[in-house]
Scaffold this motif. Sequence first.
Motif, PDB file in Angstrom:
ATOM      1  N   ASP A 146      13.489   9.615  14.042  1.00 42.94           N
ATOM      2  CA  ASP A 146      14.846   9.061  14.035  1.00 42.94           C
ATOM      3  C   ASP A 146      15.839  10.079  13.470  1.00 42.94           C
ATOM      4  O   ASP A 146      15.455  11.103  12.884  1.00 42.94           O
ATOM      5  N   LEU A 147      17.114   9.747  13.634  1.00 45.53           N
ATOM      6  CA  LEU A 147      18.180  10.681  13.265  1.00 45.53           C
ATOM      7  C   LEU A 147      18.226  10.957  11.761  1.00 45.53           C
ATOM      8  O   LEU A 147      18.443  12.094  11.325  1.00 45.53           O
ATOM      9  N   GLU A 148      17.982   9.907  10.976  1.00 44.34           N
ATOM     10  CA  GLU A 148      18.036  10.074   9.513  1.00 44.34           C
ATOM     11  C   GLU A 148      16.988  11.099   9.046  1.00 44.34           C
ATOM     12  O   GLU A 148      17.268  11.978   8.226  1.00 44.34           O
ATOM     13  N   THR A 149      15.785  10.993   9.610  1.00 43.48           N
ATOM     14  CA  THR A 149      14.714  11.931   9.227  1.00 43.48           C
ATOM     15  C   THR A 149      15.054  13.340   9.718  1.00 43.48           C
ATOM     16  O   THR A 149      14.848  14.331   8.998  1.00 43.48           O
ATOM     17  N   MET A 150      15.613  13.421  10.928  1.00 49.79           N
ATOM     18  CA  MET A 150      16.037  14.732  11.452  1.00 49.79           C
ATOM     19  C   MET A 150      17.021  15.402  10.508  1.00 49.79           C
ATOM     20  O   MET A 150      16.919  16.590  10.196  1.00 49.79           O
TER      21      MET A 150
END
Length: 223
Positions: free
Chosen positions: A65-69
Amino acid sequence: MTLFSERLYQSSRPIWERSHRHPFLTELRDGTLSPDRFIYYLKQDYVYLIDYAKLFALASVKSPDLETMHKFAELYHSTLHVEMELHRQYAERFGVPRAELERTKPAPTTIAYTKYMLDIATNGSLAQVVAALLPCMWSYREIGVTLAAIPGALEHPLFSEWILMYSSDEFGQLTDWCIDQINRLADGLPERELARLEEHFLTTSRLEYLFWDMAYRLEEWPV
Ligand SMILES: Cc1ncc(CN)c(N)n1
């Protein structure tokens, strides 16, 4: 239920304890480490960090997901601009030009360590990448915090900045985030896969030990 990170922590204890007792770190703690050993370490660590930063880039690509990216991108940025800046500043103090730092020929142990992790980052799952890169952050945080608690360590004219970096809240928070990630990623995995993650964690813990030892021995290719 025991967190997976607790299992990793317990199984790597004997290896980490050996690192804590290694003369490179006991002499750094006492302020008696010779400058040539520290400079050797700095130069090898600089080229180590160039490859290490790439792990975060590859982890970012593998993120669900974007947060982890975003977070892996932050770790990538912080390695290149904060941690490596410490090395650039130290190098300047020792009269080592920046270009020479970057041109450092990696010693055998540096190659073994970085290529082991890059192989996992290229071919393995995100959980495997995080298991392999975690001892680097977690053991340095433990070393930094342990050294910072020793009276006078933060006043040392040469090594205080190094200790400050690895005992800092910023470094600690990034480390905690990675520990949290391994717990999330390990959740629900079969024992066969958990054992594989543990093996990566133990191998890079051993390579951490070897890195201190390499710097203390000023390792060179034998032929
Ligand atoms: C070899 C090594 N291991 C860990 C760290 C801390 N990022 C480091 N700079 N170098």
